[in-house]
Design a protein around this motif. Structure first.
Motif, PDB file in Angstrom:
ATOM      1  N   LYS A 101       0.885  -1.248  -0.044  1.00 31.60           N
ATOM      2  CA  LYS A 101       0.006   0.010  -0.205  1.00 31.60           C
ATOM      3  C   LYS A 101       0.860   1.443  -0.053  1.00 31.60           C
ATOM      4  O   LYS A 101       0.728   2.311  -0.688  1.00 31.60           O
ATOM      5  CB  LYS A 101      -0.888   0.068   1.176  1.00 31.60           C
ATOM      6  CG  LYS A 101      -1.970   1.130   1.279  1.00 31.60           C
ATOM      7  CD  LYS A 101      -3.084   1.118   2.441  1.00 31.60           C
ATOM      8  CE  LYS A 101      -3.748   2.051   2.480  1.00 31.60           C
ATOM      9  NZ  LYS A 101      -4.912   2.007   3.483  1.00 31.60           N
ATOM     10  N   GLU A 102       1.754   1.182   0.800  1.00 33.83           N
ATOM     11  CA  GLU A 102       2.803   2.338   0.888  1.00 33.83           C
ATOM     12  C   GLU A 102       3.654   2.731  -0.416  1.00 33.83           C
ATOM     13  O   GLU A 102       3.711   3.731  -0.894  1.00 33.83           O
ATOM     14  CB  GLU A 102       3.704   2.028   2.163  1.00 33.83           C
ATOM     15  CG  GLU A 102       2.981   2.338   3.470  1.00 33.83           C
ATOM     16  CD  GLU A 102       4.199   1.737   4.474  1.00 33.83           C
ATOM     17  OE1 GLU A 102       3.868   2.060   5.635  1.00 33.83           O
ATOM     18  OE2 GLU A 102       4.989   1.052   4.202  1.00 33.83           O
ATOM     19  N   LYS A 103       4.024   1.465  -1.087  1.00 35.95           N
ATOM     20  CA  LYS A 103       4.603   1.656  -2.340  1.00 35.95           C
ATOM     21  C   LYS A 103       3.880   2.255  -3.314  1.00 35.95           C
ATOM     22  O   LYS A 103       4.269   2.916  -4.054  1.00 35.95           O
ATOM     23  CB  LYS A 103       5.033   0.227  -2.796  1.00 35.95           C
ATOM     24  CG  LYS A 103       6.321  -0.348  -2.050  1.00 35.95           C
ATOM     25  CD  LYS A 103       6.835  -1.691  -2.376  1.00 35.95           C
ATOM     26  CE  LYS A 103       7.986  -2.461  -1.302  1.00 35.95           C
ATOM     27  NZ  LYS A 103       8.318  -3.712  -2.088  1.00 35.95           N
ATOM     28  N   GLY A 104       2.581   1.704  -3.382  1.00 36.96           N
ATOM     29  CA  GLY A 104       1.563   1.910  -4.392  1.00 36.96           C
ATOM     30  C   GLY A 104       1.304   3.460  -4.002  1.00 36.96           C
ATOM     31  O   GLY A 104       1.107   4.389  -5.409  1.00 36.96           O
ATOM     32  N   ARG A 105       1.224   3.934  -2.871  1.00 38.39           N
ATOM     33  CA  ARG A 105       1.259   5.563  -2.670  1.00 38.39           C
ATOM     34  C   ARG A 105       2.351   6.134  -3.402  1.00 38.39           C
ATOM     35  O   ARG A 105       2.095   7.533  -4.133  1.00 38.39           O
ATOM     36  CB  ARG A 105       0.918   5.972  -1.478  1.00 38.39           C
ATOM     37  CG  ARG A 105      -0.509   5.533  -0.880  1.00 38.39           C
ATOM     38  CD  ARG A 105      -0.398   5.692   0.713  1.00 38.39           C
ATOM     39  NE  ARG A 105      -0.486   6.810   0.967  1.00 38.39           N
ATOM     40  CZ  ARG A 105      -0.016   7.523   2.190  1.00 38.39           C
ATOM     41  NH1 ARG A 105       0.703   6.770   2.967  1.00 38.39           N
ATOM     42  NH2 ARG A 105       0.326   9.043   2.256  1.00 38.39           N
ATOM     43  N   ILE A 106       3.535   5.775  -3.249  1.00 35.80           N
ATOM     44  CA  ILE A 106       4.664   6.438  -3.776  1.00 35.80           C
ATOM     45  C   ILE A 106       4.837   6.181  -5.142  1.00 35.80           C
ATOM     46  O   ILE A 106       5.128   7.314  -6.065  1.00 35.80           O
ATOM     47  CB  ILE A 106       6.016   5.691  -3.094  1.00 35.80           C
ATOM     48  CG1 ILE A 106       5.918   5.952  -1.734  1.00 35.80           C
ATOM     49  CG2 ILE A 106       7.321   5.914  -3.889  1.00 35.80           C
ATOM     50  CD1 ILE A 106       6.951   5.289  -0.999  1.00 35.80           C
ATOM     51  N   LYS A 107       4.449   5.073  -5.816  1.00 36.58           N
ATOM     52  CA  LYS A 107       4.279   5.103  -7.372  1.00 36.58           C
ATOM     53  C   LYS A 107       3.348   5.860  -7.873  1.00 36.58           C
ATOM     54  O   LYS A 107       3.538   6.531  -8.824  1.00 36.58           O
ATOM     55  CB  LYS A 107       3.978   3.580  -7.622  1.00 36.58           C
ATOM     56  CG  LYS A 107       5.084   2.578  -7.417  1.00 36.58           C
ATOM     57  CD  LYS A 107       4.497   1.229  -8.099  1.00 36.58           C
ATOM     58  CE  LYS A 107       3.642   0.296  -7.094  1.00 36.58           C
ATOM     59  NZ  LYS A 107       3.556  -1.099  -7.776  1.00 36.58           N
ATOM     60  N   ASP A 108       2.163   6.215  -7.371  1.00 33.72           N
ATOM     61  CA  ASP A 108       1.344   7.000  -7.932  1.00 33.72           C
ATOM     62  C   ASP A 108       1.738   8.499  -7.814  1.00 33.72           C
ATOM     63  O   ASP A 108       1.447   9.019  -8.773  1.00 33.72           O
ATOM     64  CB  ASP A 108      -0.052   7.092  -7.088  1.00 33.72           C
ATOM     65  CG  ASP A 108      -0.826   5.736  -7.073  1.00 33.72           C
ATOM     66  OD1 ASP A 108      -0.651   4.881  -8.135  1.00 33.72           O
ATOM     67  OD2 ASP A 108      -1.672   5.536  -6.339  1.00 33.72           O
ATOM     68  N   ALA A 109       2.417   9.003  -6.652  1.00 33.27           N
ATOM     69  CA  ALA A 109       2.949  10.250  -6.818  1.00 33.27           C
ATOM     70  C   ALA A 109       4.138  10.388  -7.746  1.00 33.27           C
ATOM     71  O   ALA A 109       4.213  11.497  -8.341  1.00 33.27           O
ATOM     72  CB  ALA A 109       3.444  10.442  -5.190  1.00 33.27           C
ATOM     73  N   ILE A 110       4.888   9.187  -7.991  1.00 29.01           N
ATOM     74  CA  ILE A 110       6.035   9.414  -8.792  1.00 29.01           C
ATOM     75  C   ILE A 110       5.165   9.655 -10.334  1.00 29.01           C
ATOM     76  O   ILE A 110       5.709  10.414 -11.207  1.00 29.01           O
ATOM     77  CB  ILE A 110       7.043   8.068  -8.906  1.00 29.01           C
ATOM     78  CG1 ILE A 110       7.626   8.573  -7.426  1.00 29.01           C
ATOM     79  CG2 ILE A 110       7.846   8.186 -10.022  1.00 29.01           C
ATOM     80  CD1 ILE A 110       8.574   6.992  -7.160  1.00 29.01           C
ATOM     81  N   ALA A 111       4.173   8.896 -10.432  1.00 32.79           N
ATOM     82  CA  ALA A 111       3.806   8.884 -11.937  1.00 32.79           C
ATOM     83  C   ALA A 111       3.144  10.199 -12.066  1.00 32.79           C
ATOM     84  O   ALA A 111       3.186  10.574 -13.253  1.00 32.79           O
ATOM     85  CB  ALA A 111       2.570   7.805 -11.891  1.00 32.79           C
ATOM     86  N   LEU A 112       2.847  10.983 -11.346  1.00 32.56           N
ATOM     87  CA  LEU A 112       2.055  12.193 -11.294  1.00 32.56           C
ATOM     88  C   LEU A 112       3.320  13.372 -11.323  1.00 32.56           C
ATOM     89  O   LEU A 112       2.758  14.561 -11.555  1.00 32.56           O
ATOM     90  CB  LEU A 112       1.125  12.552 -10.390  1.00 32.56           C
ATOM     91  CG  LEU A 112      -0.267  11.623 -10.447  1.00 32.56           C
ATOM     92  CD1 LEU A 112      -0.972  11.906  -9.373  1.00 32.56           C
ATOM     93  CD2 LEU A 112      -1.241  12.057 -11.720  1.00 32.56           C
ATOM     94  N   LYS A 113       4.516  12.932 -11.245  1.00 32.73           N
ATOM     95  CA  LYS A 113       5.546  13.898 -10.959  1.00 32.73           C
ATOM     96  C   LYS A 113       5.167  14.892  -9.762  1.00 32.73           C
ATOM     97  O   LYS A 113       5.535  16.077 -10.026  1.00 32.73           O
ATOM     98  CB  LYS A 113       5.957  14.500 -12.126  1.00 32.73           C
ATOM     99  CG  LYS A 113       6.699  13.397 -13.105  1.00 32.73           C
ATOM    100  CD  LYS A 113       7.058  14.071 -14.487  1.00 32.73           C
ATOM    101  CE  LYS A 113       7.903  13.389 -15.148  1.00 32.73           C
ATOM    102  NZ  LYS A 113       7.297  12.080 -15.728  1.00 32.73           N
TER     103      LYS A 113
END
Length: 330
Positions: free
Chosen positions: A182-194
């Motif tokens: 879940k934590e990794k998913g939130r980080i990935k989402d933020a990175i994807a949106l830059k």
């Protein structure tokens, strides 16, 4: 007498003679380049059984499938949202006797469900190419990118860039941590949106779970886009075997592209997250000056062929013909 409601469903359109001629010219130019490079065309069916097609679809496309019950068989049938899984099925079931490498191309329409409010087309004309090899290699990656560049050049386009990322970089950077999914998913989402500020909040909320030094490294990922200097920066912060291999792979591809004189068309984006679960190596998108939408996209998907029972490496791309028409009008 009630007036007739003569309209089209959302996300589809007619192409009148002027636009149809432009589309035909684009198809002819790109298919000639692919033919010269040894690609053979296949024609895939408009409909597939959903369970067969779903074997090769990424999670993002599974949600966009038009489907219905076939009255004859009672099975769920899908309108293809992507050609690549169809090519994988054809190669795995009907072309095993063909010698690798296989170079396959297509010129077809795909249909994807989009919410009408989003305004995206549901019907997309694609010209694509797939290179299937025994093993992955930077040479195969570079070959596909060069073919994409030469295809766009054949249309007379000059102001375009191929933006390259590597699925293994972010995946590798996150796999070295003790964070949960879940934590990794939130980080990935933020990175994807830059979204650097959102990423900072997420990382700071983890407290002592990861070190401040590692937080600082992860916070730099959204800024890793630009020229070849991006690879040097990424190399300096890469942690773990997968992330380091991803940067090394991009560096090897760049050397080949540079040697052949194609570096001017290349940019890098190590925060690229498109098709994160689907792609296994490089991912790339083509952008033309003055158009905010991509004109082509592709990547390496080495796990796909194995899902259809034929383990081998594969990389491909697809041009969005309608977006190319728009790019050529600028």
């Amino acid at each position: 007498m009630k007036p007739l409601n003569i309209s089209l469903p959302p996300g589809v359109k007619d192409s009148l003679p002027d636009e149809a001629e432009k589309i035909e010219r684009i198809e002819e130019c790109i298919l000639k380049v692919l033919e010269r490079c040894g690609f053979k065309r296949v024609i895939t069916p408009f409909l597939e059984y959903l369970d067969v097609l779903s074997i090769g679809l990424g999670d993002d496309l599974k949600e966009k499938v038009f489907k219905f019950i076939d009255p004859t068989s009672g099975r769920v049938v899908a309108v293809r949202p992507d050609i690549t899984p169809q090519v994988a099925r054809i190669v795995a079931t009907r072309m095993r006797d063909y010698k690798l490498p296989l170079r396959i191309c297509y010129n077809e329409k795909v249909f994807r469900y989009q919410e009408p409010r989003i305004g995206r087309p549901r019907e997309i004309q694609q010209i694509g190419a797939e290179l299937i090899t025994k093993e992955l290699s930077p040479e195969a990656d570079a070959e596909v990118i060069i073919i994409a560049i030469n295809s766009l050049k054949s249309l007379g386009l000059k102001n375009f860039k191929i933006d390259i990322g590597e699925a293994g970089f972010v995946r590798g950077m996150l796999n070295t941590t003790i964070m949960d999914d879940k934590e990794k998913g939130r980080i990935k989402d933020a990175i994807a949106l830059k979204d650097g500020s959102a990423l900072e909040v997420i990382l700071d909320s983890l407290g002592d779970k990861i070190t401040n030094k590692y937080k600082k490294v992860l916070k730099t990922i959204p800024s890793l886009f630009g020229g070849k200097e991006v690879l040097e920066k990424a190399s300096s912060i890469a942690e773990g075997r997968q992330a380091k291999m991803a940067v090394a792979n991009l560096s090897n591809i760049l050397k080949i592209l540079d040697t052949k004189g194609f570096q001017e068309f290349i940019t890098f984006d190590l925060a690229e997250m498109r098709g994160f679960d689907y792609y296994t190596g490089i991912v790339f998108e083509g952008f033309a000056m003055g158009l905010g939408k991509s004109i082509m996209s592709g990547g390496r998907y080495d796990n796909l062929m194995q899902k259809y029972g034929y383990p081998c490496a594969a990389i491909g791309f697809a041009f969005d013909v309608e977006n190319i028409v728009a790019a050529m009008a600028h």
